[in-house]
Design an enzyme around this catalytic site. Structure first.
Site, PDB file in Angstrom:
ATOM      1  N   LYS A 247       0.824  -1.224   0.000  1.00 51.95           N
ATOM      2  CA  LYS A 247       0.000   0.000   0.000  1.00 51.95           C
ATOM      3  C   LYS A 247       0.849   1.261   0.000  1.00 51.95           C
ATOM      4  O   LYS A 247       2.028   1.255   0.360  1.00 51.95           O
ATOM      5  CB  LYS A 247      -0.998  -0.044   1.155  1.00 51.95           C
ATOM      6  CG  LYS A 247      -2.183  -0.949   0.783  1.00 51.95           C
ATOM      7  CD  LYS A 247      -3.320  -0.901   1.744  1.00 51.95           C
ATOM      8  CE  LYS A 247      -4.446  -1.804   1.202  1.00 51.95           C
ATOM      9  NZ  LYS A 247      -5.451  -2.094   2.193  1.00 51.95           N
TER      10      LYS A 247
ATOM     11  N   ARG B  85      -3.951 -10.165   4.499  1.00 51.61           N
ATOM     12  CA  ARG B  85      -4.364 -10.197   3.077  1.00 51.61           C
ATOM     13  C   ARG B  85      -3.224  -9.633   2.253  1.00 51.61           C
ATOM     14  O   ARG B  85      -2.863  -8.468   2.419  1.00 51.61           O
ATOM     15  CB  ARG B  85      -5.634  -9.344   2.927  1.00 51.61           C
ATOM     16  CG  ARG B  85      -6.170  -9.252   1.516  1.00 51.61           C
ATOM     17  CD  ARG B  85      -7.365  -8.299   1.476  1.00 51.61           C
ATOM     18  NE  ARG B  85      -7.923  -8.217   0.137  1.00 51.61           N
ATOM     19  CZ  ARG B  85      -7.471  -7.399  -0.817  1.00 51.61           C
ATOM     20  NH1 ARG B  85      -6.459  -6.595  -0.576  1.00 51.61           N
ATOM     21  NH2 ARG B  85      -8.034  -7.391  -2.003  1.00 51.61           N
TER      22      ARG B  85
HETATM   23  N1  HH2 Z   1      -7.546  -3.629   0.532  1.00 58.38           N
HETATM   24  C1  HH2 Z   1      -7.862  -3.572  -0.778  1.00 58.38           C
HETATM   25  C2  HH2 Z   1      -8.981  -4.263  -1.265  1.00 58.38           C
HETATM   26  N2  HH2 Z   1      -9.761  -5.003  -0.437  1.00 58.38           N
HETATM   27  N3  HH2 Z   1     -10.248  -5.814   1.725  1.00 58.38           N
HETATM   28  C3  HH2 Z   1      -9.958  -5.862   3.020  1.00 58.38           C
HETATM   29  N4  HH2 Z   1     -10.732  -6.584   3.861  1.00 58.38           N
HETATM   30  N5  HH2 Z   1      -8.879  -5.206   3.562  1.00 58.38           N
HETATM   31  C4  HH2 Z   1      -8.054  -4.451   2.783  1.00 58.38           C
HETATM   32  O1  HH2 Z   1      -7.097  -3.838   3.329  1.00 58.38           O
HETATM   33  C5  HH2 Z   1      -8.331  -4.356   1.382  1.00 58.38           C
HETATM   34  C6  HH2 Z   1      -9.460  -5.069   0.874  1.00 58.38           C
HETATM   35  C7  HH2 Z   1      -6.997  -2.797  -1.713  1.00 58.38           C
HETATM   36  O2  HH2 Z   1      -5.968  -3.584  -2.221  1.00 58.38           O
HETATM   37  P1  HH2 Z   1      -5.986  -4.337  -3.643  1.00 58.38           P
HETATM   38  O3  HH2 Z   1      -7.069  -5.370  -3.701  1.00 58.38           O
HETATM   39  O4  HH2 Z   1      -4.637  -4.851  -3.926  1.00 58.38           O
HETATM   40  O5  HH2 Z   1      -6.236  -3.182  -4.687  1.00 58.38           O
HETATM   41  P2  HH2 Z   1      -7.503  -2.695  -5.509  1.00 58.38           P
HETATM   42  O6  HH2 Z   1      -8.541  -2.252  -4.532  1.00 58.38           O
HETATM   43  O7  HH2 Z   1      -6.944  -1.564  -6.339  1.00 58.38           O
HETATM   44  O8  HH2 Z   1      -8.002  -3.838  -6.339  1.00 58.38           O
END
Ligand code: HH2
Length: 290
Positions: A232, A266
């Site tokens: 992040k 995660r």
């Molecule tokens: N972070 C993201 C997405 N979903 N869900 C939970 N429970 N906790 C988190 O910290 C979280 C999440 C963001 O990360 P990522 O999926 O890599 O990116 P994007 O939202 O751009 O797909």
């Protein structure tokens, strides 16, 4: 804390038990996710990636069809469903045994994903869609309730807190109470402080690290806690590392989450995180303050 083992109640799917905190591998089927957008967009590419994540030690796969990075445009539930359902079906057809979570804030998508074989719902809006809680209860599945200030599109525009840990813990306690009032059992409600979701970073204020430091206060609510720090922006802000060089910071954040009492982390980089989590779980941080 160190070495306690983790038991997660996944309802119809049974219990997930492990001697170490669990590692949830991220499988984004989006064109625009902040670190892996577009890479696993087709079901074939997604299944290949999933097989790899499981070989690396992922305990759960989190399939998402909407980027929630700061500034992201919302995706309609029908488009999101069109992205995630074929992937979940393909994971099930491929015989992958690990539980599958669907990362969605839309009831329509969650319902279709559960019908296709998903086992839990990861809701970054913590049941903002009024139909989501009843769906989770009816299906008897587990749910992740994440803290977010505002909506992804505008959440990094000037968030402010007096005491970020207290406010996030308080807000999540309210959402957990709401979920329990709907009849979802406590042990099937996971709480997540939502690192990067409307949290201040830079200019001397680092809410994400404050939340990692204060994690035991969230754990004290008595629910399993999930933490997502992987790659992040705040890691880049603190270290100057670009997106593709944030693995060391991500791994340290995962270890800190384990020491703070998280049950699930995660992550994008599963093999490296499994190694870090194993080590972190073998070290007892309560000894540091004795
Ligand atoms: N972070 C993201 C997405 N979903 N869900 C939970 N429970 N906790 C988190 O910290 C979280 C999440 C963001 O990360 P990522 O999926 O890599 O990116 P994007 O939202 O751009 O797909």
């Amino acid at each position: 804390m160190a070495g306690p083992g983790v038991r997660l109640d996944l309802g119809p799917r049974g219990r997930l038990e492990s001697e170490r905190p669990l590692v949830m591998g991220i499988l984004n089927v989006t064109p625009d996710s902040f670190s892996d957008g577009g890479r696993y967009f087709s079901p074939d590419a997604a299944v290949a990636r999933a097989v790899r994540l499981v070989e690396e030690g992922a305990d759960i796969l989190d399939v998402g069809g909407e980027s929630t990075r700061p500034g992201a445009e919302p995706v309609s539930p029908s488009e999101e469903t069109r992205r995630v359902v074929p992937v979940i079906e393909a994971l099930r057809a491929a015989g992958l045994e690990v539980p599958v979570s669907v990362d969605t804030r839309h009831t329509e998508t969650a319902r279709a994903a559960l019908d296709a074989g998903a086992d839990l719902v990861n809701d970054v809006s913590a049941l903002a869609d009024p139909e989501m809680g009843p769906l989770v209860r009816e299906r008897g599945v587990a749910v992740v309730l994440m803290h977010m200030r505002g909506e992804p599109k505008g959440m990094q525009r000037g968030p402010s807190y007096e005491d970020v840990v207290q406010e996030v813990v308080g807000a999540l306690a309210d959402r957990a109470r709401h979920a329990m009032d709907l009849g979802i059992p406590r042990e099937r409600i996971l709480l997540d402080p939502g690192l990067g979701f409307g949290k201040r970073t830079g200019s001397g204020t680092e809410d994400n690290c404050a939340l990692l430091s204060g994690l035991p206060r969230l754990v004290a609510l008595g629910h399993p806690v999930l933490v997502g720090a992987s790659r992040k922006h705040f890691i880049g802000n603190l270290t100057g590392a670009p997106l593709d060089a944030r693995l060391p910071g991500s791994v340290v954040a995962a270890a800190a989450a384990v020491w703070g009492g998280a049950s699930v982390v995660r992550v994008h980089d599963v093999a490296e995180t499994v190694q870090a989590v194993r080590l972190a779980a073998a070290i007892d941080p309560t000894e540091w303050t004795r």
